[in-house]
Motif scaffolding. Structure first.
Motif, PDB file in Angstrom:
ATOM      1  N   ARG A 151     -55.886   6.310  -2.716  1.00 13.56           N
ATOM      2  CA  ARG A 151     -57.093   5.905  -3.441  1.00 13.56           C
ATOM      3  C   ARG A 151     -57.318   4.393  -3.340  1.00 13.56           C
ATOM      4  O   ARG A 151     -58.462   3.940  -3.210  1.00 13.56           O
ATOM      5  N   TYR A 194     -58.410  14.066  -3.691  1.00 13.32           N
ATOM      6  CA  TYR A 194     -59.849  14.312  -3.550  1.00 13.32           C
ATOM      7  C   TYR A 194     -60.542  14.282  -4.907  1.00 13.32           C
ATOM      8  O   TYR A 194     -61.614  13.663  -5.060  1.00 13.32           O
ATOM      9  N   LYS A 221     -60.936   8.566  -0.858  1.00 13.65           N
ATOM     10  CA  LYS A 221     -61.725   8.915   0.330  1.00 13.65           C
ATOM     11  C   LYS A 221     -60.779   9.394   1.428  1.00 13.65           C
ATOM     12  O   LYS A 221     -60.342   8.627   2.283  1.00 13.65           O
ATOM     13  N   GLU A 262     -59.539  12.797   4.126  1.00 16.05           N
ATOM     14  CA  GLU A 262     -59.905  14.034   4.806  1.00 16.05           C
ATOM     15  C   GLU A 262     -58.708  14.572   5.569  1.00 16.05           C
ATOM     16  O   GLU A 262     -58.011  13.827   6.264  1.00 16.05           O
ATOM     17  N   LEU A 283     -57.593   8.314   5.709  1.00 17.95           N
ATOM     18  CA  LEU A 283     -58.721   7.777   4.957  1.00 17.95           C
ATOM     19  C   LEU A 283     -60.020   8.011   5.716  1.00 17.95           C
ATOM     20  O   LEU A 283     -60.112   7.744   6.915  1.00 17.95           O
ATOM     21  N   THR A 284     -61.012   8.494   5.020  1.00 19.16           N
ATOM     22  CA  THR A 284     -62.293   8.826   5.625  1.00 19.16           C
ATOM     23  C   THR A 284     -62.976   7.618   6.252  1.00 19.16           C
ATOM     24  O   THR A 284     -63.650   7.734   7.281  1.00 19.16           O
ATOM     25  N   ASP A 285     -62.802   6.447   5.616  1.00 19.39           N
ATOM     26  CA  ASP A 285     -63.531   5.269   6.101  1.00 19.39           C
ATOM     27  C   ASP A 285     -62.795   4.484   7.184  1.00 19.39           C
ATOM     28  O   ASP A 285     -63.209   3.372   7.535  1.00 19.39           O
TER      29      ASP A 285
END
Length: 302
Positions: free
Chosen positions: A81, A99, A104, A106, A239-241
């Motif tokens: 996080r 989640y 963020k 996946e 991390l998604t980003d």
């Protein structure tokens, strides 16, 4: 007059520089990536099992990948996080918790059992010599769970016990969080607990069998008196980003691990698993729903 070949060479060099720019951009931003692992076994076992993977990833990605073994499951979740843990390997409920709290993340790879299945179970162990035949026989006894964010060591057990109208905090004499799957088994072996929940893949692989191979416990000393419905296998998530090309490189390296570096892959699974398969968030929606349900149980009691 400028020769055509000179112009072509310049254009080619410019194109190559442009294509390399994104990779250079993320390498400057991420000179080090952290791979977080939940403490489902003792620290030395986790280090031995997962360090070769981080070394493999370092070579494949061309940037340092460092293994971080957290003190508890929540530390990995919070690390994602906060953005301090870029890649994590944990159980389905830990991904669900990450989640749900807004991390963020996946999932991109899932463990696959030796028989090709992609699920496992939560089982309740007692000593073989004990008189307990079912969970009802344990009323007033001590129970070892694993961690509040463990799938097979807490969330699924609480869900299964709720179906049997058992409130563990009232039914058992004491409920103890052992901190790891290994510690939960050791708790039963040493008599701290009369029973413990744990993960079990197939007849050929479980945490107990791993402990047996390491000389930490004898599988014959335990028997199962309760087994859950199947749970989707553990994910690896990033991390998604993260930059798209970095995520693609991580995903490819992990999915190719068993082929590119079978020694490292077998170090993790001891020949008891098949290559990782691709996965996405949708596979874990049932676990997210289960986690929400367990949260509701906890809130209703408080």
């Amino acid at each position: 007059m400028i020769k055509f070949s000179t112009v072509l060479a310049g254009a080619l060099a410019l194109a190559l520089t442009a294509s390399a720019a994104p990779a250079q951009d993320w390498k400057s931003k991420y000179p080090e990536l952290v791979f977080g692992k939940v403490p489902d076994e003792n620290a030395s076992g986790t280090t031995t099992r997962w360090t070769p993977l981080t070394e493999y990833l370092s070579k494949k990605l061309g940037t340092k990948v460092t293994l971080r073994i957290a003190n508890d499951y929540a530390a990995v979740i919070e690390g994602q996080r906060s953005g301090n843990i870029q890649i994590a390997m944990y159980g389905p409920a830990s991904y669900a918790r990450a989640y749900l709290i807004g991390a963020k993340v996946e999932p991109f790879a899932i463990e696959v059992n030796n028989d090709g299945s992609k699920g496992y179970y939560s089982v309740l162990y007692v000593k073989t010599e004990s008189p307990y035949k079912n969970i009802q026989d344990l009323k007033g006894k001590n129970l070892c769970l694993v961690d509040p964010n463990s799938t097979s060591g807490n969330n699924v057990p609480r869900f299964e016990m709720n179906k049997l109208s058992i409130d563990p905090d009232k039914f058992f004499g004491k409920v103890i969080y052992a901190g790891s799957h290994e510690n939960a088994v050791i708790g039963v072996a040493q008599g701290t607990c009369d029973a413990a929940f744990n993960w079990w893949n197939t007849e050929a692989e479980s945490n107990l069998l791993r402990m047996d191979r390491k000389g930490m416990a004898k599988a014959a000393d335990f028997r199962i008196i309760l087994k859950s419905d199947q749970i989707v296998n553990s994910p690896m998530a990033y991390l998604t980003d993260l930059p798209a090309d970095l995520k693609a490189a991580i995903r490819k390296a992990v999915l190719d691990l068993a082929t590119d570096d079978p020694e490292t892959f077998n170090k993790i699974y001891e020949g008891k698993g098949k290559p990782y398969d691709a996965v996405d968030h949708k596979a874990y929606q049932p676990v997210i729903d289960l986690t929400k349900f367990v949260d509701t149980l906890r809130k209703s009691k408080s």
